[in-house]
Every structure is written in structure tokens, then in C-alpha cells.
Design an enzyme around this catalytic site. Structure first.
Site, mmCIF file in Angstrom:
data_model
loop_
_atom_site.group_PDB
_atom_site.id
_atom_site.type_symbol
_atom_site.label_atom_id
_atom_site.label_comp_id
_atom_site.label_asym_id
_atom_site.label_seq_id
_atom_site.Cartn_x
_atom_site.Cartn_y
_atom_site.Cartn_z
ATOM 1 N N GLY A 90 0.825 -1.196 0.000
ATOM 2 C CA GLY A 90 0.000 0.000 0.000
ATOM 3 C C GLY A 90 0.858 1.244 0.000
ATOM 4 N N SER A 91 0.314 2.328 0.512
ATOM 5 C CA SER A 91 1.000 3.612 0.466
ATOM 6 C C SER A 91 2.157 3.665 1.456
ATOM 7 C CB SER A 91 0.013 4.733 0.779
ATOM 8 O OG SER A 91 -0.355 4.713 2.152
ATOM 9 N N SER A 92 3.093 4.550 1.167
ATOM 10 C CA SER A 92 4.236 4.724 2.057
ATOM 11 C C SER A 92 3.795 5.258 3.421
ATOM 12 C CB SER A 92 5.249 5.687 1.415
ATOM 13 O OG SER A 92 5.719 5.172 0.190
ATOM 14 N N CYS B 106 2.218 0.554 -8.417
ATOM 15 C CA CYS B 106 3.329 1.040 -7.592
ATOM 16 C C CYS B 106 4.582 1.200 -8.426
ATOM 17 C CB CYS B 106 3.575 0.107 -6.405
ATOM 18 S SG CYS B 106 3.876 -1.603 -6.867
ATOM 19 N N GLU C 281 5.747 -3.432 1.044
ATOM 20 C CA GLU C 281 5.886 -3.111 -0.380
ATOM 21 C C GLU C 281 5.036 -1.875 -0.616
ATOM 22 O OE1 GLU C 281 5.262 -2.237 -3.905
ATOM 23 O OE2 GLU C 281 3.829 -3.884 -3.850
ATOM 24 N N VAL D 244 0.891 4.785 5.078
ATOM 25 C CA VAL D 244 0.316 3.714 5.903
ATOM 26 C C VAL D 244 1.376 2.678 6.240
ATOM 27 C CG1 VAL D 244 -1.420 1.875 5.993
ATOM 28 C CG2 VAL D 244 -1.989 4.082 4.962
ATOM 29 N N GLY D 245 2.264 2.389 5.298
ATOM 30 C CA GLY D 245 3.328 1.422 5.548
ATOM 31 C C GLY D 245 4.206 1.810 6.716
#
Length: 511
Positions: free
Chosen positions: A229-231, A285, A251, A233-234
Site C-alpha cells: 500500500g501507500s508509504s 506502484c 511493499e 500507511v506502511g
């Protein structure tokens, strides 16, 4: 007929706390599925269920688990077109791409079915006599896997297949807007003979998923978290798992550069930029972020690329098109913000921008009933522009210039992402110098930034991930833990580093 789906844990439907409607982004009036969303307690309960099922699954011999993976591959292959059409219907991905995505599940299964017989450890020589040393791969336990919806079935397979093969149980939380595709994939996995509770699927929103994961980690029912997912949220997932002394498999997003050298085949470079920039409507991505073009060929490349984008076919994803609609309205709302990053010093060379409508058509296509947007190419992007530095999830590509390869590499690394990259050149020295200097986890030479193969490591660095890798043999390190064993059959206590035979050399010897 609209599908009605809910979470499944332990082979049984779970109660829903609310309902989400997954709609067809090409025809937003069509509801693909009504999805029962679970709450945080249900997510945590699914992790407890998985923990109970995992013990018996781990006892199944790894080659037998490999045969289950083989069966999954054959079932997916037999249902490939049906599943691909569902992906196209639910997220608007062109059917040809959707079929390729389903093929990637098959490829992943084909690779890992043999790994059931190759979960090798080592026999290691001991420094002492009558003693043997061994290493073994053990499953981690329960993996909580959270995936995005732009690749609703391929990317999850990179987690699910190796995790299950290695003897883990899984709780999978797919994106709500791709719930029908995920549920269909879950059914195919279960049909291969997975025992109840070994694979569980939970539909939930982001807040309940995070709260449920927090609870499960505190209860000790999750030993590995995989997140795509998004950076933003990651980083939160990484922080949460770090508090429990775990390293998540992350990822995340990308601002993937493509460098065009003076000796590049420009026709090939334009083709690669078009596909990687606007395939899946720029919602990968690995989608192209910025083309970095040598100043000597800048104008020629811009003219060719702009012409190709203007002529690209946008439309019904069931037809032969470069791109269909955006995945969901929330991504369209965010993309509208990205368009505001275009500044007066930029030059839009691709034509119209914004949503495709009757008043703002793309050729003769009006985008009626769907979430369709014009592909946008912006020339004159500078290193301090927001459009250069930040991920733009959607059909927009920037173009910048460079004078030397070292400058191009510096520009390519500047945004701080490190997922995918590409260089177009006919000189091997340029290719290897670029590979050495780029921070990306993946490098393409004379190919687009998109297009992973199932037997190579996939993943990024920096804002794109924490160095973990999905797919290929490298992912086994995410879903197993190394265990060392020593077996002393000497009949006496031999102490390492102390009871070691020593052969004394004559260090004063000279010829």
C-alpha cells in the site's frame, strides 16, 4: 446479479458490522458486490482462529503442501478468464492486463510447488569431533497480509502462496473496493484442499484493520505482517510491528524514474514510457513517475511521447485500450489534487487534463458513466517541484532534463523512493553505471518500469519499503525462521570456543 460477500474465518462466514458497495468504475451505477465489513474484534478473532489451525498445517509435510500449491495453480488456470473478467469489472483494469495478472498467480504457484521439496537447511561441520550442526527453516506461525486493490489477485499471491507453502496460516485483508475479486481468489485457494482456518479472509476498513492488528499483535497471534500500500500507511504498520519486535514485509509506493540516454532507441523508449506511465491508468506502484531525458534529445523525445499519449486509446476496459478508468472515486479525488501541482513553469504537452466528459472528451470518447481521466504529460519539471518529488498515483508523468549520467542518477534518487527504475541506452557501460548508482530495488534496461516476473525478488528501499522482498526464493526468508541445532554424540560436554583442537604452526619458518 450483485454479489453479497462477507469475511470467512475457520471456514465459516463471519458477522458484519457495516456494508460497503464495490462498484464498477467503468459504470459506477453498477454494484459489483455488497461487502459485509468486519470490525477490529473480528479481525483479531480471525488471527486466533488461524493460530489454532496453523499447528496442524505445519505438521503436513512440505512436499504435500507443495502439491496443494500445485492444485491452486491448476484451479486458477482453469478459471483464468472468469477471474480476469471479474477483475476488469471491479477495478476497471483492461482485460488483457487482468488476464496477465491472473497468469502471475499461476506462475507463482508453478515456482513454489517445487519449493515444497527444496525448503533446504544445511549440515554444517563442527569445530569439535563427534558433533553435528544443522539448520532448519521453520514457519513463522500466523501471517496477517494486507493488500491493495490495484493488483487484487497477483500481488496477494506473492504473499499467500509462499506463506502457505512454508506451513503458516494466513489472515488476508484485501482492499474493500476489490473485494469480489479477492473473494473469488479465496474460493479457488480453499477448493485446493486447504483445511479450515489455514486461510481466512477478512473485509474491513483501514481503521478497524489497524485496531484489529494491534490487538492481535498484543495477543501474540500474529508473527508476520505483510503489507502492500501507500508509504504513509506502511510507515505506521512498520511502527506498530516494531513495538512488538517484528519486522513487517512492506511493499510501498514509488516515484519510478526512467532515464533516456542520447544513444537510446527513441521509438522503444516512447513505447516503454507509454506503457509504464499510463497502463492501468498509471495506478501501479511501479508506474513511471518522471522521465529524465538527456538535453540533446529532449525536444525530440517530448514531441514523440506527447504524440503517442494523445493518440492512446482510453475507454471500456473490456476493449483493446491502453487504460480504463481510475480504480475508485477516492483515487479520482486524490488525483484531482495531483493536477493542482502543475505550475506556471510547467508545460502540459499531452492535450486536455482532468476528467473525460462530453464537454472534455478524449477524441470521441466521453467517459460517460465512468471514472475516466485524460493521460497527462508535464514537461519542464524541476527537482524541487512537488510533481517531481512525490508519488502521483494516476495517469500523470513528468519530464526533466539532464546533462551527464551522474546528474541523471542523482535526479533519479532525489525523491527518496526506491522501487523500480529504467534506463534506455545501447551502451553497456551506461547500463551498469546506472545499476550501480540507482537506489531502486529493481532496474530495467531498455524496458519499462513495470513488469515483474514471478521468480525475481520484488520490492523497494527508502520510501518504497524496508528492504524486504516479495516473490521468488527470497520471500522464503519472510515466512520462515532459521533454527540452528547442534547434536553432540561424543558422550561428554564439549564447550564451544574452548574445547577445540588446536594445530600449532611454526610461524617463525622462513625459506
Amino acid at each position: 446479479m450483485t454479489r453479497h460477500i462477507v469475511s470467512v474465518m475457520g471456514g465459516k462466514d463471519a458477522a458484519a458490522a457495516s456494508t460497503y458497495e464495490s462498484v464498477n468504475p467503468a459504470r459506477t451505477g453498477q454494484v459489483v458486490a455488497r461487502v459485509g465489513l468486519a470490525d477490529a474484534d473480528t479481525f483479531a478473532a480471525a488471527c486466533r482462529t488461524a493460530k489454532e489451525a496453523q499447528r496442524e498445517w505445519a505438521r503436513v509435510p512440505a512436499p504435500v503442501r507443495g502439491r496443494v500449491i500445485a492444485s491452486i495453480g491448476r484451479l486458477v488456470e482453469a478459471n483464468a478468464e472468469t477471474l480476469a473478467h471479474l477483475v476488469t469489472e471491479e477495478i476497471g483494469k483492461p482485460f488483457k492486463e487482468a488476464l496477465g495478472e491472473v497468469r502471475e498467480i499461476v506462475d507463482t504457484c508453478d515456482f513454489f510447488l517445487g519449493e515444497g521439496r527444496r525448503l533446504y537447511g544445511q549440515t554444517v561441520p563442527s569445530e569439535m569431533p563427534d558433533k553435528n550442526l544443522f539448520t532448519f527453516r521453520n514457519p513463522v506461525g500466523v501471517a496477517a497480509v494486507i493488500t491493495a486493490g490495484n493488483f487484487p489477485v497477483a500481488v496477494p499471491s506473492w504473499y499467500l502462496v509462499p506463506a502457505l507453502l512454508c506451513g503458516n496460516a494466513v489472515v488476508w485483508k484485501p482492499a474493500e473496493y476489490a473485494a469480489a475479486s479477492a473473494h473469488a481468489m479465496y474460493q479457488l485457494f480453499v477448493a485446493a484442499g486447504l483445511p479450515d482456518g489455514v486461510l481466512n479472509i477478512v473485509f474491513a476498513d483501514g481503521a478497524d484493520t489497524f485496531a484489529g492488528l494491534d490487538k492481535a499483535l498484543a495477543e501474540g497471534t500474529v508473527q508476520k505482517v505483510g503489507f502492500t500500500g501507500s508509504s504513509a500507511v506502511g510507515s505506521k504498520i512498520g511502527e506498530l510491528t516494531g513495538r512488538h519486535l517484528q519486522a513487517a514485509c512492506l511493499e510501498l509506493g514509488g516515484k519510478n524514474p526512467m532515464v533516456i540516454m542520447p544513444d537510446a532507441d527513441l521509438d522503444l523508449a516512447v513505447e516503454g514510457a507509454l506503457f509504464s506511465g499510463f497502463g492501468t491508468a498509471g495506478q501501479r506502484c511501479t508506474s513511471l513517475g518522471t522521465v529524465i531525458v538527456h538535453e540533446s534529445i529532449h525536444e525530440e523525445f517530448v514531441e514523440r511521447f506527447a504524440r503517442a499519449v494523445r493518440n492512446a486509446k482510453i475507454g471500456d476496459p473490456e476493449q483493446d485500450v491502453l487504460a480504463g478508468p481510475l480504480l475508485d472515486q477516492k483515487f479520482a479525488d486524490r488525483y484531482e489534487e495531483f493536477l493542482t501541482w502543475i505550475q506556471p513553469h510547467h508545460r502540459v504537452v499531452s492535450g486536455e487534463t482532468g476528467k473525460i466528459t462530453a464537454d472534455n472528451p478524449h477524441h470521441d470518447f466521453t467517459g460517460e458513466g465512468g471514472i475516466y481521466y485524460h493521460p497527462v504529460v508535464v514537461d519542464g519539471v524541476r527537482p524541487d517541484d512537488q510533481l517531481f518529488l512525490e508519488e502521483t498515483f494516476g495517469p500523470i508523468v513528468g519530464i526533466a532534463s539532464f546533462q551527464t549520467l551522474d546528474e541523471a542518477i542523482e535526479l533519479a534518487n532525489l525523491p527518496g523512493y526506491g522501487l523500480s527504475s529504467s534506463i534506455y541506452t545501447t551502451d553497456p557501460k551506461n547500463a551498469f553505471r546506472f545499476r550501480e548508482g540507482i537506489s531502486a530495488g529493481m532496474v530495467s534496461v531498455n524496458n519499462s518500469t513495470s513488469g515483474a516476473e514471478a521468480h525475481l525478488p520484488f520490492g523497494g528501499n527508502g520510501k518504497s519499503g524496508n528492504g524486504s522482498r516479495q516473490s521468488g526464493m527470497w520471500v522464503l526468508d519472510q515466512f520462515t525462521r532459521w533454527q540452528a541445532m547442534n547434536w553432540d554424540h561424543s558422550g561428554r560436554l564439549q564447550k564451544a570456543q574452548m574445547d577445540v583442537a588446536d594445530i600449532t604452526p611454526d610461524m617463525d619458518f622462513r625459506l
